[in-house]
Design a protein around this motif. Structure first.
Motif: not given
Ligand SMILES: [Zn+2]
Length: 69
Positions: A7-11, A13-17, A53-63
């Motif tokens: 999924x894309x990051x909620x913070x 919006x990227x998917x590649x991170x 999921x986890x965003x390596x850019x924002x360092x946030x985990x999300x469902x």
């Protein structure tokens, strides 16, 4: 190994991170994927939630990004 759906990051919006979070004892294959930054092992995570999921850019985990849209 099938390609995990990401999924894309909620913070940002990227998917590649964004990488899937794997729970349970990791297989050798999962360990190698984690070393390549393709997944995150839940053993490295801290918290009460069970995000997928986890965003390596924002360092946030999300469902799931959709529920934040
Ligand atoms: Zn992000």
């Amino acid at each position: 190994m099938r390609k995990p759906k990401v999924s894309s990051c909620p913070e940002c919006g990227k998917t590649n991170v964004v990488v899937p979070i794997l729970y349970g004892y990791p297989s050798d294959e999962a360990m190698e994927a984690a070393e390549r930054d393709e997944i995150v092992l839940a053993g490295c995570m801290d918290g009460d939630l069970d995000p997928s999921y986890y965003c390596r850019r924002c360092l946030v985990a999300f469902e799931n990004a959709r529920q934040f849209a």
